[in-house]
Design an enzyme around this catalytic site. Structure first.
Site, mmCIF file in Angstrom:
data_model
loop_
_atom_site.group_PDB
_atom_site.id
_atom_site.type_symbol
_atom_site.label_atom_id
_atom_site.label_comp_id
_atom_site.label_asym_id
_atom_site.label_seq_id
_atom_site.Cartn_x
_atom_site.Cartn_y
_atom_site.Cartn_z
ATOM 1 C CE LYS A 1 -2.829 2.456 3.619
ATOM 2 N NZ LYS A 1 -3.819 1.799 4.378
HETATM 3 C C1 R5P Z 1 -1.583 4.516 7.396
HETATM 4 O O1 R5P Z 1 -0.561 4.457 7.981
HETATM 5 C C2 R5P Z 1 -2.748 4.746 8.083
HETATM 6 O O2 R5P Z 1 -2.725 3.666 8.904
HETATM 7 C C3 R5P Z 1 -3.818 4.380 6.947
HETATM 8 O O3 R5P Z 1 -4.237 2.833 6.735
HETATM 9 C C4 R5P Z 1 -3.723 4.985 5.730
HETATM 10 O O4 R5P Z 1 -3.101 6.208 5.900
HETATM 11 C C5 R5P Z 1 -4.856 5.140 4.712
HETATM 12 O O5 R5P Z 1 -5.663 5.874 5.128
HETATM 13 P P1 R5P Z 1 -5.788 7.379 4.380
HETATM 14 O O6 R5P Z 1 -6.459 7.082 3.107
HETATM 15 O O7 R5P Z 1 -6.693 8.169 5.360
HETATM 16 O O8 R5P Z 1 -4.352 7.846 4.056
#
Ligand code: R5P
Length: 280
Positions: free
Chosen positions: A173
């Site tokens: 991710k």
């Molecule tokens: C990342 O470290 C966070 O835990 C979230 O899972 C990630 O940032 C995704 O969320 P967002 O779309 O709010 O950035």
């Protein structure tokens, strides 16, 4: 990849489109009750019908999600520091494989801190988690965390994503950036895009669209969904981009249409029923 892993991966990335809409609601592990997730149960429940995988911590899963949920679960397996810490990026392993299996998770997510002081610790932990997860057939998603002073560009993100894959992560991710194709093309495992800070709906849909067109298999978005003025409409708009290749403009039209429909339905609910007790 062993059969159990392939099966779990197919629950995350839908075979019909080869894509996935993951909802990231793990933010509380270092942010506490972040905006939009103060009442976790209420925030997450209406989004469930529209997501392919839910990414959260085991604590919130246990306390705020019904076991009957028909959505695959991916559990955050790193943490240990808060937003108040001077060593925010010094995370460690926070979840045992046995517990992930007990909770019927399809996989786990772990943040690596490439370029930060604690890079080595997090990369070695990732490798250990991959060894453990392989024993149980769980999917490991590496999250390429980015510190305040670190660049979110293709050079840095392709380094971090490739390193994650080289150390055995089954998916990665990462954030969107210009030349995202470079990040995708140099990483041999599927990439999902994180949403980042809340931005206007059209910008967020455009970012998701560009990531998908560049080769991402999907998104793992949080704030741009649950902090949207209408999260239920937004998740459906994101879904249209990911699974139907709808353009950002088409997805925004869908968002506005669903928002309007939602507003008129809740208005109907709020209208008081006519008091006809005098008739009896
Ligand atoms: C990342 O470290 C966070 O835990 C979230 O899972 C990630 O940032 C995704 O969320 P967002 O779309 O709010 O950035």
């Amino acid at each position: 990849m062993q059969w159990g892993m392939k099966n779990r991966l197919s629950k995350i990335i839908k075979p019909k489109t080869g894509r996935t809409v993951m909802l990231a609601v793990d933010h509380g592990y270092f942010l506490g009750p972040t905006t939009g997730l103060e009442n976790f149960r209420e925030a997450v429940k209406p989004l469930m019908p529209y997501i392919d995988t839910l990414f959260l911590t085991r604590g919130m899963l246990r306390t705020c999600v019904e076991p009957q949920i028909g959505v695959p679960i991916m559990l955050r397996a790193s943490g240990g520091t808060s937003i108040l810490s001077k060593e925010l990026l010094h995370e460690g392993i926070t979840l045992a494989m046995e517990d992930a299996i007990r909770m019927n998770a399809v996989g786990i997510g772990y943040s690596i801190m490439v370029g930060a002081d604690f890079e080595r610790d997090t990369i070695l932990d990732l490798s250990k988690l991959v060894d453990d997860a392989e024993r149980f057939g769980l999917i490991v998603m590496a999250v390429t965390a980015v510190g305040k002073d670190m660049a979110k560009d293709a050079r840095y993100l392709s380094l971090a994503c490739r390193m994650a894959a080289e150390h055995g992560a089954h998916m990665v991710k990462t954030y969107y950036c210009e030349n995202f194709e470079k990040v995708v093309d140099t990483c041999p495992v599927p990439i999902v895009m994180a949403g980042g800070k809340k931005i206007p709906e059209l910008d967020s849909l455009t970012m998701a669209y560009n990531a998908i067109q560049a080769g991402a298999v999907g998104v793992d978005m949080g704030r741009n969904i649950f902090q949207s003025e209408n999260p239920v409409a937004m998740i459906q708009a994101v879904r249209a981009v990911v699974h139907e290749n709808r353009t950002p403009k088409e997805a925004l039209d869908l968002f506005n249409e669903l928002k309007k429909k939602g507003a008129s339905e809740s208005k109907k609910k709020d209208e008081k029923p006519v008091d006809d007790s005098a008739k009896v």
